[in-house]
Design an enzyme around this catalytic site. Structure first.
Site, PDB file in Angstrom:
ATOM      1  N   ASP A 202       0.839  -1.199   0.000  1.00 60.18           N
ATOM      2  CA  ASP A 202       0.000   0.000   0.000  1.00 60.18           C
ATOM      3  C   ASP A 202       0.875   1.251   0.000  1.00 60.18           C
ATOM      4  O   ASP A 202       2.109   1.179   0.024  1.00 60.18           O
ATOM      5  CB  ASP A 202      -0.928  -0.026   1.212  1.00 60.18           C
ATOM      6  CG  ASP A 202      -2.231   0.730   0.970  1.00 60.18           C
ATOM      7  OD1 ASP A 202      -2.321   1.467  -0.032  1.00 60.18           O
ATOM      8  OD2 ASP A 202      -3.154   0.578   1.792  1.00 60.18           O
ATOM      9  N   TYR A 243       1.179   2.127 -10.292  1.00 59.11           N
ATOM     10  CA  TYR A 243       0.891   2.703 -11.609  1.00 59.11           C
ATOM     11  C   TYR A 243       1.111   4.204 -11.629  1.00 59.11           C
ATOM     12  O   TYR A 243       1.579   4.771 -12.621  1.00 59.11           O
ATOM     13  CB  TYR A 243      -0.544   2.377 -12.018  1.00 59.11           C
ATOM     14  CG  TYR A 243      -0.949   2.991 -13.341  1.00 59.11           C
ATOM     15  CD1 TYR A 243      -0.495   2.444 -14.541  1.00 59.11           C
ATOM     16  CD2 TYR A 243      -1.763   4.119 -13.396  1.00 59.11           C
ATOM     17  CE1 TYR A 243      -0.852   3.007 -15.762  1.00 59.11           C
ATOM     18  CE2 TYR A 243      -2.118   4.689 -14.605  1.00 59.11           C
ATOM     19  CZ  TYR A 243      -1.663   4.127 -15.785  1.00 59.11           C
ATOM     20  OH  TYR A 243      -2.008   4.696 -16.986  1.00 59.11           O
ATOM     21  N   ASP A 262      -9.766   3.280  -3.062  1.00 59.50           N
ATOM     22  CA  ASP A 262     -10.347   2.128  -2.384  1.00 59.50           C
ATOM     23  C   ASP A 262     -11.825   1.986  -2.725  1.00 59.50           C
ATOM     24  O   ASP A 262     -12.529   2.974  -2.949  1.00 59.50           O
ATOM     25  CB  ASP A 262     -10.238   2.291  -0.860  1.00 59.50           C
ATOM     26  CG  ASP A 262      -8.810   2.219  -0.373  1.00 59.50           C
ATOM     27  OD1 ASP A 262      -7.943   1.754  -1.126  1.00 59.50           O
ATOM     28  OD2 ASP A 262      -8.557   2.664   0.759  1.00 59.50           O
TER      29      ASP A 262
END
Length: 268
Positions: A202, A243, A262
């Site tokens: 994350d 990305y 999310d």
């Protein structure tokens, strides 16, 4: 007439991160072709060379042999530890119950064989700097739980953050759950020693600061990916923010990535 004396050939590299290697050799042959057979043969060989050239495209991929098909399974994200569903929750009983249900209802046999813990399992670091699990939530210990899941035929995934903290304390007030910043190699080796099969990386903690994040984003993702591949265990790598920082390089440093925020339990 110009004839092709040899057709092109494509050779696949031994590493998925290397480009597909292509070689097309065309040579001028005799101009006087009197035989109909030779003329047809020349056309066929020339066509093969053109097709070989067209089909030889550059292919890059994260070089760990994983992710050739999409991973499928169950993740603890938004199992909800409170009425407002503001944080994740997981414990040993929940994980074993979910795995047992997936095995009983046929999901595992259908290919849903991953059981992944999101931002809910870690607690801190010990005196050696090693990540520790929440012993109240996982009394048997993470390695023991992973062994149990492997024995049941499942693969197992864990969450961490590239920043100094994770995104949530999982409902444990006052707890600051450490991320992997400064410990990329150590944490990856810890996961490998436990038998982890999948890592979700994350982008939380200090890296959420825009200036700090842009300064370190690309380098952190590459360093973590390199640590994964240098470990003793093949582990699928998912990058949440890969990305955004790597763009056209992301496939070389991740097995999967996303380009959205999310999802939440608020479907309308």
């Amino acid at each position: 007439l110009a004839t092709a004396s040899s057709a092109g050939a494509c050779s696949r590299p031994t590493s998925r991160s290397s480009p597909l290697l292509c070689s097309v050799n065309l040579k001028l042959g005799q101009r006087n072709i009197t035989s109909r057979y030779h003329n047809m043969h020349a056309k066929a060989v020339f066509t093969s060379a053109v097709l070989a050239s067209a089909l030889c495209t550059t292919v890059f991929g994260f070089d760990n042999g994983l992710g050739l098909t999409p991973p499928m399974g169950w993740n603890t994200w938004k199992t909800c530890g409170d009425d407002g569903c503001t944080h994740d929750y997981c414990d040993e009983y929940e994980v074993k119950s979910a795995a047992a249900a997936m095995k009983a209802n046929g999901m595992k046999d259908a290919g849903y064989n991953y059981v992944n813990l999101d931002d809910c399992w870690a607690y801190g670091r010990d005196e050696f700097g090693t990540l520790t699990w929440d012993s109240d939530r996982f009394p048997s210990g993470m390695p023991s739980l992973i062994d149990w899941l492997h024995d049941e035929g499942f693969k197992f995934g864990l969450y961490t953050s590239a920043g100094n903290e994770t995104c949530s304390n999982g409902g444990r007030d006052g707890l600051h759950v450490p991320g992997s910043e400064g410990y990329f190699t150590e944490d990856v080796q810890t996961f490998a020693s436990w038998g982890v099969d999948y890592i979700k990386l994350d982008w939380c903690g200090n890296v959420k600061n825009i200036a700090y994040g842009f300064e370190h984003g690309k380098r952190y993702h590459k360093q973590f990916a390199e640590a994964v591949n240098a470990s003793s265990r093949p582990m699928f790598l998912e990058t949440v923010a890969g990305y955004y920082f790597l763009r056209d390089e992301v496939a070389q440093y991740s097995n999967s990535w996303r380009f959205c925020e999310d999802h939440h339990d608020d479907v309308r």
